[in-house]
Design an enzyme around this catalytic site. Structure first.
Site, PDB file in Angstrom:
ATOM      1  CB  SER A   1      -0.901  -0.029   1.241  1.00  0.00           C
ATOM      2  OG  SER A   1      -1.349   1.271   1.511  1.00  0.00           O
TER       3      SER A   1
ATOM      4  CB  ALA B   1      24.402  -0.020   8.246  1.00  0.00           C
TER       5      ALA B   1
ATOM      6  CE  LYS C   1      28.506  -1.976   8.769  1.00  0.00           C
ATOM      7  NZ  LYS C   1      27.167  -2.331   9.264  1.00  0.00           N
TER       8      LYS C   1
ATOM      9  N   PRO D   1      35.295  -5.224  13.300  1.00  0.00           N
ATOM     10  CG  PRO D   1      37.339  -6.379  13.160  1.00  0.00           C
ATOM     11  CD  PRO D   1      36.326  -5.857  14.158  1.00  0.00           C
TER      12      PRO D   1
ATOM     13  CB  VAL E   1      -4.738  -6.069   3.759  1.00  0.00           C
ATOM     14  CG1 VAL E   1      -5.531  -7.167   4.445  1.00  0.00           C
ATOM     15  CG2 VAL E   1      -3.881  -6.628   2.642  1.00  0.00           C
TER      16      VAL E   1
END
Ligand code: FAD
Length: 499
Positions: free
Chosen positions: A34, A45, A73, A91, A180
């Site tokens: 919708s 991210a 990234k 990391p 809906v």
């Protein structure tokens, strides 16, 4: 088999794309969305697993990155979490090299006995490349240090869904626009039989996938599946988001999370702008002060007014109930501190495909799906709580609360084992393996009292020399990498040349 997916956000179109592409001829997929309701429109991210998702669908990485203005990234830079002034990178990669099956961090801990070794981040190629603003695709050779890291994407959340929609439609998924307004259940089985739109049109299906976002239209509203609330451990329940213009210079190949008075702020650099937001707890901060703090912390001119989002930490007790599988925000939400939400959607989609109920729903498959989703949520929950709890900050009531709160037994057990032995609980699949926990523990100043005795076997001088050599090797590899912006430009050129 007929599948109706309610919702055309990241979760809905990712599910449609994967099912249409990976189960051709088996599933007939329709997405109902919708435009009046819209999508949540954040979620920029990601984690390295999103690459596997994209690859499994056979999507070209460069084309996908161009369409979503994505950047690479290498991890997340956490600032001011353990103490104000601290900064460490979690990391996507390992620390050092294991030796005789003893993980590297035990040697690093041992080396502290005879001196003060450099920060453990100096032994991570991903951390050093991120700090230097450089990027290169990891080498595909397990023996090479140049393969010791992974990467994820940072992309425009409003472009990811449409990219997946075009892909899904190209593979046969159908789309219906409309809200809906009625859900009909089979009076005998309680299964969802059909949904009806405002227009009066009805759609029946064998399986419904609820991707309706925080509304959780089928699983929450219709089937009333219980909500397990985790806000006592994760009290952040609001975010203010505000994009800013990209600054000139290098594009940082990482997401930044900076702890603030009542939560933390994200900074996500994309190709064409920077995503910013302040995630905070409304019990400790009002919306106006949060917006003001965000305005003060961002760099560069704002591209839109601040936008407020509300949420709760927790999940539905089960994600698959009767013939409804909830995926994405309809199933639950854990705040974006470790960029885990899209991962949870993609993980659930792939589990559903593995357990796809071609000949009818088998309760054992449903239970297995729910078990796997539970495990993932619980582990992420504990990992997120650690970021708040492992702090010495006492500069605001929020930090006092999270520092002193009681944490789940599953987390206190892990913390106790780390402090005593330097060991991390091992598991075979899912998220957050050893290096992730090491990064946060050491980054937030929780240093173990004991470690593997085998780490004392090398001569102390030899250990120092080995650590020096490793640092030099990492430094040379980083020097040989191009800058992140130059790498992105080269990729774009490669795509243009191929077209
Ligand atoms: P939505 O985007 O809300 O989509 C819901 C869909 O359902 C819409 O298409 C809507 O139109 C439709 N719909 C609802 N009701 C009806 C109805 N009655 N009839 C028809 N259609 C209906 N995730 C990450 O991985 N990384 C991040 O960095 C990250 N940051 C976030 C920051 C914040 C502040 C928040 C709140 C979330 C963040 N997330 C992040 C989560 C991420 O945004 C979501 O996982 C992702 O967008 C998926 O959302 P969704 O598709 O489940 O829901």
């Amino acid at each position: 088999m007929k599948i109706v997916i309610i919702g055309g956000g990241t979760a809905g179109w990712s599910a449609a794309a994967a099912i249409a592409r990976l189960l051709p001829g088996i599933a007939d997929v329709r997405v109902i969305e919708s435009a009046d309701i819209g999508i949540v429109g954040v979620g920029e991210a990601t984690l390295p697993h999103v690459r596997q998702f994209v690859q499994q669908l056979g999507i070209d990485e460069a084309a996908f990155m161009r369409a979503t203005h994505a950047t690479f990234k290498l991890g997340i830079d956490f600032r001011d979490f353990g103490r104000i002034g601290d900064s460490y990178i979690h990391p996507f990669g390992t620390f050092g090299r294991e030796l005789a099956q003893v993980p590297f961090h035990h040697f690093w801990l041992e080396s502290r006995k005879t001196g003060s070794p450099p920060d453990i981040g100096r032994f991570s190629l991903a951390v050093q490349a991120a700090r230097a603003g450089r990027f290169q695709i990891p080498r595909d050779d397990d023996l090479s240090l140049a393969s010791s890291y992974g990467y994820a994407y940072q992309f425009d959340a409003s472009l990811f869904g449409p990219f997946m929609r075009d892909f899904a439609q190209a593979h046969g998924a159908q789309r219906t626009e409309g809200r809906v307004v009625e859900v009909r259940q089979d009076p005998e089985t309680g299964d969802i039989a059909s949904v009806t739109l405002e227009s009066g049109e009805s759609f029946a299906a064998d399986l419904f996938i609820d991707c309706s976002g925080f509304r959780s239209l089928l699983l929450g509203e219709t089937l009333e599946e219980a909500w397990e609330d985790w806000s006592h451990w994760l009290p952040c329940d609001r975010a203010i988001a505000m994009p800013t213009a990209s600054p000139p210079g290098e594009i940082e190949p990482f997401t930044r999370a900076t702890a603030l008075e009542a939560g933390w702020a994200w900074r996500i650099p994309l190709q064409h702008r920077v995503g910013n937001g302040y995630v905070y707890s409304s019990a400790f901060l009002d919306d106006e002060t949060a917006a003001e703090s965000l305005r003060r912390t961002v760099q560069g001119p704002a591209l839109a007014d601040p936008r407020l989002l509300r949420f709760r930490a927790g999940r539905r007790r089960q994600s698959w109930v009767r013939n409804v599988v909830a995926i994405g925000l309809a199933s639950g939400f854990l705040e974006p501190l470790e960029s885990t939400s899209i991962y949870l959607s993609h993980m659930a989609i792939m589990r559903l495909i593995e357990l796809f109920p071609v000949g009818g729903i088998n309760p054992a498959d449903r239970a297995e799906f729910n078990r796997m989703v539970d495990k993932e949520y619980d582990r992420i929950r504990d990992f997120l709580i650690l970021h708040y709890h492992a702090t010495t900050r006492s500069d605001s009531p929020f930090w006092d609360h999270v520092r002193t709160m009681t944490v789940p037994d599953s987390l206190s057990g892990k913390m106790e084992m780390w402090k005593r032995t330097g060991r991390i609980e091992k598991y075979g699949e899912g998220l957050f393996f050893e290096p992730s926990w090491i990064a946060v523990y050491l980054g937030q100043n929780i240093v173990p009292e004991g470690w593997d005795t085998r780490a004392a076997l090398p001569e102390p001088d030899g250990l120092v020399r080995a650590l020096d050599g490793l640092q030099q090797e990492i430094g040379a590899l980083v020097q040989a990498m191009p800058g992140h912006r130059a790498f992105l430009q080269a990729e774009a050129q490669r795509l243009a040349d191929a077209a």
